[in-house]
Design a protein around this motif. Structure first.
Motif: not given
Length: 288
Positions: A24, A27, A51
């Motif tokens: 996310n 987040e 990520n």
């Protein structure tokens, strides 16, 4: 933060902040910012986590200077081989917005297409690691999920031995042979998923007494257990309160009896991984 010292003299913060499954965007970025603000100095990444751009953004937005952060990343299974490593490292450096990594690891010892010749494959891959280490782009180099036979192949045949082995360590999964080998050869042990048995152990009466003895949370007991084994725990949470809790584990010690309980505790849900075969394919690995 307290540190361990790698065999090459590099200091590595004793507790790491993990980024696995932090997909996310908000987040992930905020998690990095919170972690650095609260006192984490060690960020554990991997290209396959998909990520690293978000991690790099979080580091940039945190305002913490690069020299004050220890960043680890790992080579994807699909990028094994001397000719692939440099390109892979450059992509990770670009995503993380840095010109060097503090630690870089081979993520898995046996990968697709090299089930039979994994020894040659790892040595070929490691040769590129050695060159990038000597160039200064990688300040330290190591491996992950390696058992003794995988480690011996590098220790006995490579110019530079692995400095770190990141493996699964927690009560219920103590890889005694691997841990003894690493200690004998000055290879620092890093423990991923150190809190995996937390929900099961908290129901155990003896574990409840250990928590009461020290006035600590289940997570703090498990992190302290890893530290007292001489290993480096990699924790993972997006919640600032838990991040802070995970860092505050230096004001108590476990007794021998408590360590013995945790070291011998077992549960059918927790078993070592079979790393002698190709790692099961990860969906993310095919997308990068």
């Amino acid at each position: 933060m307290d540190t361990y010292t790698l065999v090459n003299g590099i200091s590595i913060p004793r507790i790491g902040y993990g980024t696995w499954k932090n997909l996310n965007p908000k987040e992930c970025v905020n998690g990095i910012k919170y972690a650095l603000e609260l006192g984490f100095k060690h960020i554990d990444c991997a290209r396959v986590y998909a990520n690293e751009k978000l991690v790099g953004q979080g580091i940039l937005e945190s305002g913490v200077e690069r020299k004050d952060i220890f960043i680890t990343s790992k080579l994807r299974n699909s990028a094994h081989g001397y000719e692939h490593v440099r390109k892979e490292v450059e992509a990770t450096l670009a995503d993380l917005n840095t010109d060097y990594l503090d630690l870089y690891l081979i993520h898995w010892p046996v990968v697709a297409g090299h089930q039979e010749d994994w020894r040659e494959d790892n040595l070929d891959t490691w040769k590129a690691f050695e060159e990038l280490y000597e160039e200064g782009k990688l300040k330290a180099i190591g491996v992950s999920n390696f058992s003794v036979n995988h480690l011996e192949n590098l220790v006995e045949n490579a110019r530079i031995a692995p400095m770190v082995n990141q493996i699964l360590i927690h009560p219920g999964v103590l890889l005694t042979e691997e841990m003894e080998y690493c200690r004998k050869h000055d290879i620092l042990l890093e423990a991923y998923s150190p809190l995996a048995p937390l929900s099961v152990l908290t129901k155990n009466e003896t574990f409840q007494k250990i928590m009461a003895n020290h006035g600590k949370s289940p997570a703090q007991i498990l992190i302290r257990f890893i530290l007292e084994l001489g290993a480096l725990p990699l924790t993972k949470t997006i919640h600032p309160s838990r991040m802070s809790e995970n860092l505050h584990v230096n004001d108590f010690s476990l007794t021998k009896e408590e360590m013995d309980f945790l070291a011998t505790w077992s549960h059918p849900d927790f078993t070592p991984r079979d790393n002698q075969k190709e790692r099961p394919p990860q969906a993310l690995d095919a997308k990068i």
